[in-house]
Design an enzyme around this catalytic site. Sequence first.
Site, PDB file in Angstrom:
ATOM      1  N   ASP A 190      37.630  31.826  47.226  1.00  0.00           N
ATOM      2  CA  ASP A 190      38.129  33.024  46.708  1.00  0.00           C
ATOM      3  C   ASP A 190      38.414  32.733  45.377  1.00  0.00           C
ATOM      4  OD1 ASP A 190      39.293  35.537  46.280  1.00  0.00           O
ATOM      5  OD2 ASP A 190      41.059  34.976  47.802  1.00  0.00           O
ATOM      6  N   ASP A 209      34.165  38.454  45.111  1.00  0.00           N
ATOM      7  CA  ASP A 209      34.751  37.383  44.875  1.00  0.00           C
ATOM      8  C   ASP A 209      35.115  36.488  46.038  1.00  0.00           C
ATOM      9  OD1 ASP A 209      36.410  39.339  45.767  1.00  0.00           O
ATOM     10  OD2 ASP A 209      38.074  38.736  44.688  1.00  0.00           O
ATOM     11  N   GLU A 210      34.556  36.609  47.067  1.00  0.00           N
ATOM     12  CA  GLU A 210      34.954  35.961  48.228  1.00  0.00           C
ATOM     13  C   GLU A 210      34.073  35.789  49.481  1.00  0.00           C
ATOM     14  OE1 GLU A 210      38.825  36.659  51.501  1.00  0.00           O
ATOM     15  OE2 GLU A 210      38.120  38.237  50.354  1.00  0.00           O
TER      16      GLU A 210
END
Length: 440
Positions: free
Chosen positions: A11, A105-106
Amino acid sequence: MRQHASVLHIDLDAFYASVEQRDKPSLRGKPVVVGGIGGRGVVATASYEARKYGVHSAMSTREARSRCPHAAFLYPRFPAYRESSERVMGLLRSVSPLVEPLSLDEAFVDLERSSLDDLGVESVRAFAEELRERVHDVTDGLTASVGVGSSKFIAKVASDLEKPDGLVVVAPGTERELLRPMRVKVIPGVGPATDERLRRAGIHTVADLESVSLEELVRLVGKAHGGGLYQLARAQDDRPVVAEQEAKSVSVESTYDTDLTDRVVMEGLVDRQARDVAGRLQKHGLSGRTVTLKVRLYDFTTLSRSSTLAAPTDAAPTIARLARTLLGELVAGGSTAGGVRLLGVGVSGLADWIQEDLFGESDEAEEALALPEPAVPIRHRPEWAPGMDVLHAELGRGWVWGSGRGVVTVRFETATTEPGPVRSYSAADPALSPWPPAGT
């Protein structure tokens, strides 16, 4: 359950805000809020400096300003975020073919398919630490929090334990010991309503939850939700890492720190995403026939619903109407009752033509489209939006510090320079232009 800690969750920390701080030296170490900056805007991401004041994603911009008035409030720069995301996802795919992106983003990574010969805890820890360093390098300084465990659930919990810039590896066999002292809200889907229902029953921690029978949980929160809580309280999660195939579509999606349960808020977010998708279609001269709504639930279950038109469109009202209808079907069916952590709108079946005015809509109709929560439509955003990149004929590159009343103020700096000077110009000054230039 896996015998090794071989599921990695990564993350990127406060991603949008961190990209802004990376690219704008004067904002490093200061509160930054990215999202809609108008009165009805919503926060997409807040830097950790802003979070100290209680600012978080999905909060109204109005409330964020009241909590942290001295923060820099910036419009999103999605091209910059996508570029950094693509670097990270490319890196992850170079170490394992099984990468499951959850958002820009993950992502989850299956280490059983990686080059690791030894899946012991220390070997996995060293691998994950090296991966974090490589992420820092390929993104020019962004940090990531990483968790590794024997399941997706445990890996996700682990990545949240030492944010920001942390690494936690949960050794197999210690999962329940890790979870037991934690508040029940650590389990996906335990939002405010479920938390209150459990609290009234005397259930505060995962250890409390573990002691409750399946029958009692079903009575408290319902069959589907109760079964999931019963399993997760015992660290039981056998979901595989599934690589998502790239779709031939234009789409926008966002993950939220707080699970969404309010239908009005979700409809507003879907409206904004529909407008963003329409703007991208129009920019590239494309249109599409199939509108898709993507919903990722509190327990990481992903639902997708689609509706196909008789002819292609690039109209925001049409895309928004269909997406809201699809959302309404999921809400009415009870699928979203436990909370929604991701929403996305996409258009596929792309073509390079449209059938004009498919539903007799006009610009006036688009103006009337309800936007209960989020931000200003793309076409009506200020020409010089705070945060956007600009180029001045003499002073070079910078970004918009602020604008209004026919004046635009620019901070001249880039990611590779020292904090630069601030200058104000007429908004119509021919020496000032967006960067990169249109069409590049």
